[in-house]
Design a protein around this motif. Structure first.
Motif, PDB file in Angstrom:
ATOM      1  N   LEU A 300       9.416  78.790 100.330  1.00  0.00           N
ATOM      2  CA  LEU A 300       8.406  79.304  99.414  1.00  0.00           C
ATOM      3  C   LEU A 300       7.397  78.239  99.014  1.00  0.00           C
ATOM      4  CD1 LEU A 300      10.848  81.309  97.134  1.00  0.00           C
ATOM      5  CD2 LEU A 300       9.273  82.285  98.811  1.00  0.00           C
ATOM      6  N   ASP A 301       7.770  76.988  99.148  1.00  0.00           N
ATOM      7  CA  ASP A 301       6.906  75.887  98.723  1.00  0.00           C
ATOM      8  C   ASP A 301       6.094  75.293  99.858  1.00  0.00           C
ATOM      9  OD1 ASP A 301       7.904  76.059  96.090  1.00  0.00           O
ATOM     10  OD2 ASP A 301       9.632  74.810  96.624  1.00  0.00           O
ATOM     11  N   ILE A 302       6.281  75.805 101.071  1.00  0.00           N
ATOM     12  CA  ILE A 302       5.587  75.246 102.235  1.00  0.00           C
ATOM     13  C   ILE A 302       4.276  75.990 102.461  1.00  0.00           C
ATOM     14  CG2 ILE A 302       5.689  74.870 104.724  1.00  0.00           C
ATOM     15  CD1 ILE A 302       8.713  74.634 104.486  1.00  0.00           C
ATOM     16  N   SER A 303       3.193  75.250 102.528  1.00  0.00           N
ATOM     17  CA  SER A 303       1.886  75.821 102.843  1.00  0.00           C
ATOM     18  C   SER A 303       1.472  75.325 104.223  1.00  0.00           C
ATOM     19  CB  SER A 303       0.854  75.391 101.790  1.00  0.00           C
ATOM     20  OG  SER A 303      -0.420  75.918 102.108  1.00  0.00           O
ATOM     21  N   LEU A 304       1.327  76.238 105.151  1.00  0.00           N
ATOM     22  CA  LEU A 304       1.000  75.880 106.525  1.00  0.00           C
ATOM     23  C   LEU A 304      -0.513  75.837 106.711  1.00  0.00           C
ATOM     24  CD1 LEU A 304       3.619  78.133 108.372  1.00  0.00           C
ATOM     25  CD2 LEU A 304       3.830  75.697 107.817  1.00  0.00           C
ATOM     26  N   SER A 305      -1.010  74.736 107.235  1.00  0.00           N
ATOM     27  CA  SER A 305      -2.440  74.590 107.473  1.00  0.00           C
ATOM     28  C   SER A 305      -2.884  75.473 108.631  1.00  0.00           C
ATOM     29  CB  SER A 305      -2.777  73.129 107.784  1.00  0.00           C
ATOM     30  OG  SER A 305      -2.221  72.752 109.040  1.00  0.00           O
ATOM     31  N   GLN A 306      -4.184  75.700 108.738  1.00  0.00           N
ATOM     32  CA  GLN A 306      -4.718  76.486 109.842  1.00  0.00           C
ATOM     33  C   GLN A 306      -4.411  75.824 111.178  1.00  0.00           C
ATOM     34  OE1 GLN A 306      -6.138  79.580 109.829  1.00  0.00           O
ATOM     35  NE2 GLN A 306      -5.429  79.538 107.706  1.00  0.00           N
ATOM     36  N   GLU A 307      -4.429  74.493 111.202  1.00  0.00           N
ATOM     37  CA  GLU A 307      -4.098  73.773 112.429  1.00  0.00           C
ATOM     38  C   GLU A 307      -2.647  74.029 112.833  1.00  0.00           C
ATOM     39  OE1 GLU A 307      -3.904  69.184 114.153  1.00  0.00           O
ATOM     40  OE2 GLU A 307      -4.629  69.585 112.114  1.00  0.00           O
ATOM     41  N   THR A 308      -1.744  74.004 111.842  1.00  0.00           N
ATOM     42  CA  THR A 308      -0.333  74.258 112.134  1.00  0.00           C
ATOM     43  C   THR A 308      -0.126  75.696 112.596  1.00  0.00           C
ATOM     44  OG1 THR A 308       0.401  72.588 110.534  1.00  0.00           O
ATOM     45  CG2 THR A 308       1.998  74.271 111.172  1.00  0.00           C
ATOM     46  N   LEU A 309      -0.805  76.633 111.958  1.00  0.00           N
ATOM     47  CA  LEU A 309      -0.690  78.033 112.354  1.00  0.00           C
ATOM     48  C   LEU A 309      -1.171  78.236 113.790  1.00  0.00           C
ATOM     49  CD1 LEU A 309      -1.931  79.768 109.079  1.00  0.00           C
ATOM     50  CD2 LEU A 309       0.413  79.752 109.964  1.00  0.00           C
ATOM     51  N   ARG A 310      -2.251  77.557 114.156  1.00  0.00           N
ATOM     52  CA  ARG A 310      -2.748  77.662 115.539  1.00  0.00           C
ATOM     53  C   ARG A 310      -1.743  77.072 116.515  1.00  0.00           C
ATOM     54  NH1 ARG A 310      -7.814  76.545 113.014  1.00  0.00           N
ATOM     55  NH2 ARG A 310      -7.538  74.311 113.356  1.00  0.00           N
ATOM     56  N   GLU A 311      -1.112  75.959 116.131  1.00  0.00           N
ATOM     57  CA  GLU A 311      -0.124  75.350 117.019  1.00  0.00           C
ATOM     58  C   GLU A 311       1.094  76.243 117.176  1.00  0.00           C
ATOM     59  OE1 GLU A 311       1.958  71.019 117.891  1.00  0.00           O
ATOM     60  OE2 GLU A 311       0.519  71.263 116.255  1.00  0.00           O
ATOM     61  N   LEU A 312       1.509  76.898 116.092  1.00  0.00           N
ATOM     62  CA  LEU A 312       2.632  77.835 116.182  1.00  0.00           C
ATOM     63  C   LEU A 312       2.274  79.012 117.090  1.00  0.00           C
ATOM     64  CD1 LEU A 312       3.834  77.820 112.461  1.00  0.00           C
ATOM     65  CD2 LEU A 312       5.109  76.974 114.451  1.00  0.00           C
ATOM     66  N   ASP A 313       1.037  79.479 117.010  1.00  0.00           N
ATOM     67  CA  ASP A 313       0.594  80.554 117.903  1.00  0.00           C
ATOM     68  C   ASP A 313       0.609  80.098 119.361  1.00  0.00           C
ATOM     69  OD1 ASP A 313       0.199  82.538 116.036  1.00  0.00           O
ATOM     70  OD2 ASP A 313      -1.905  82.045 115.692  1.00  0.00           O
ATOM     71  N   ASP A 314       0.296  78.839 119.585  1.00  0.00           N
ATOM     72  CA  ASP A 314       0.290  78.312 120.935  1.00  0.00           C
ATOM     73  C   ASP A 314       1.709  78.195 121.490  1.00  0.00           C
ATOM     74  OD1 ASP A 314      -1.189  77.159 123.190  1.00  0.00           O
ATOM     75  OD2 ASP A 314      -0.149  75.304 122.662  1.00  0.00           O
ATOM     76  N   ILE A 315       2.653  77.808 120.611  1.00  0.00           N
ATOM     77  CA  ILE A 315       4.050  77.678 121.037  1.00  0.00           C
ATOM     78  C   ILE A 315       4.689  79.043 121.227  1.00  0.00           C
ATOM     79  CG2 ILE A 315       6.336  76.824 120.392  1.00  0.00           C
ATOM     80  CD1 ILE A 315       4.901  74.627 118.762  1.00  0.00           C
ATOM     81  N   TRP A 316       4.445  79.921 120.257  1.00  0.00           N
ATOM     82  CA  TRP A 316       5.056  81.257 120.260  1.00  0.00           C
ATOM     83  C   TRP A 316       3.933  82.310 120.273  1.00  0.00           C
ATOM     84  CZ3 TRP A 316      10.027  80.682 121.119  1.00  0.00           C
ATOM     85  CH2 TRP A 316      10.712  79.597 120.587  1.00  0.00           C
ATOM     86  N   PRO A 317       3.322  82.578 121.418  1.00  0.00           N
ATOM     87  CA  PRO A 317       2.177  83.502 121.451  1.00  0.00           C
ATOM     88  C   PRO A 317       2.560  84.912 121.005  1.00  0.00           C
ATOM     89  CG  PRO A 317       2.363  82.258 123.500  1.00  0.00           C
ATOM     90  CD  PRO A 317       3.628  82.025 122.736  1.00  0.00           C
ATOM     91  N   GLY A 318       1.657  85.524 120.256  1.00  0.00           N
ATOM     92  CA  GLY A 318       1.831  86.913 119.874  1.00  0.00           C
ATOM     93  C   GLY A 318       1.278  87.833 120.948  1.00  0.00           C
ATOM     94  N   PRO A 319       1.132  89.117 120.645  1.00  0.00           N
ATOM     95  CA  PRO A 319       0.648  90.072 121.646  1.00  0.00           C
ATOM     96  C   PRO A 319      -0.858  90.018 121.859  1.00  0.00           C
ATOM     97  CG  PRO A 319       1.085  91.199 119.574  1.00  0.00           C
ATOM     98  CD  PRO A 319       1.527  89.781 119.383  1.00  0.00           C
TER      99      PRO A 319
END
Length: 329
Positions: A300-319
């Motif tokens: 609940l205390d973790i705020s993910l940056s836009q850069e981190t969110l993009r990297e997560l999308d790159d690792i785990w692509p959505g549809p």
């Protein structure tokens, strides 16, 4: 603990929900009691179960069924203000007997299943009664008539769904509106970094109708919980998990390296990624021990940056986004 309205309803629930599928199976009753006590202490007020949880999830007269509900019922029966402090959710649909009408969503089964859940839970009402799966053989007029009757009797307060497609949610809501009912307030779906199909049509439908998303298996059965590090420390994984590890090893290596760079545990990052979605109400955690429960609120205390969110999308692509833009012009 943070709290959010359950969909468009006025009910506020904790952003983490206590899942109790392990109670009676992987988690014994004394430990389950400790987990529920610890959940209350941590501010978790949303407890989720199902009539079929706690066993093989099929009618087995040797092992019994409804075990998870019975454990929760005995915990509630200890008294104090336990019942008043929690939002209690359970489900109906799965086979609860060997008879032809001991399953699915006929009005006949919904009424009998609700009464049985109330007895096992040792309470007079269910705060959120969820349809565990879609039943396309039963008309919505029948389903909503049964739910409406239970609500009029004070046995059910809100109705939710689980494992519905986007068009099932739309059909259910339109039928509820024709009866001047609130309809669905929540949908439980499989959703995590490794399983993002609901982004195509389910999440857009939930957003449109104001239905809250409650993801189940947020850690992909432990795959997103730092499984590579745990195995390097000598922990064993089941054959099924080992197969998944080999299938996703390059992604898992990148993911756990990213989490290490962030200075966060992989399980916390996986939960934080879910919680950043505005459609999501609560993520269901299913701790087997008190220690696992106490670690979860960190997300609940973790705020993910836009850069981190993009990297997560790159690792785990959505549809590829929402339908139809994900696959058409």
């Amino acid at each position: 603990m943070d709290y959010k309205h359950l969909g468009r309803s006025g009910l506020r629930v904790s952003r983490l929900a206590l899942g109790t599928m392990n109670f009676g199976d992987a988690t014994d009753e004394p430990t389950a009691f400790q987990i529920m006590d610890a959940a209350l202490e941590a501010g978790i007020n949303f407890f989720d179960t199902a009539d079929v949880y706690g066993g093989p999830q099929t009618p087995d007269m040797d092992k019994g069924f409804g075990i998870s509900e019975e454990i929760i019922g005995r915990w509630l029966a200890q008294g104090g203000d336990r019942r008043d402090r929690i939002v209690l959710a359970t489900k109906v649909y799965q086979p609860m007997g060997l008879g032809r009408n001991d399953k699915y969503l006929s009005a006949y089964h919904i009424r009998r299943a609700c009464e049985a859940s109330l007895r096992r839970l040792q309470t007079d009402h269910i705060d959120l009664y969820q349809m565990h799966h879609i039943d396309r053989a039963t008309p919505w007029e029948e389903i909503w008539q049964a739910m409406d009757q239970l609500m009029r009797e004070g046995k059910v307060t809100y109705v939710g769904s689980s494992n519905f497609a986007g068009w099932d949610i739309a059909t259910a809501q339109n039928a509820a509106t024709s009866r001047h009912l609130l309809g669905l307030v929540s949908e439980q779906s499989l959703y995590n970094l490794t399983a993002r199909t609901v982004e195509l049509e389910v999440i857009p439908a939930l957003r449109y109708y104001g239905v809250g998303l409650i993801p189940w298996s947020p850690l992909a059965g432990g795959l997103l919980g730092g499984v590579l590090r745990k195995m390097s420390e000598g922990r064993r994984a089941s054959d099924q998990v080992q197969q998944q590890i080999e299938q996703h090893r390059p992604q898992l290596e990148r993911y756990e390296a990213l989490c290490s760079d962030l200075g966060e545990q992989p399980a916390d990052v996986a939960l934080a990624w879910l919680l950043h979605n505005p459609v999501l109400t609560s993520a269901i955690i299913g701790p087997r021990t008190v220690e696992q429960l106490k670690d979860s609120p960190r997300a609940l205390d973790i705020s993910l940056s836009q850069e981190t969110l993009r990297e997560l999308d790159d690792i785990w692509p959505g549809p590829g986004g929402e339908a139809p833009q994900a696959y058409a012009w």
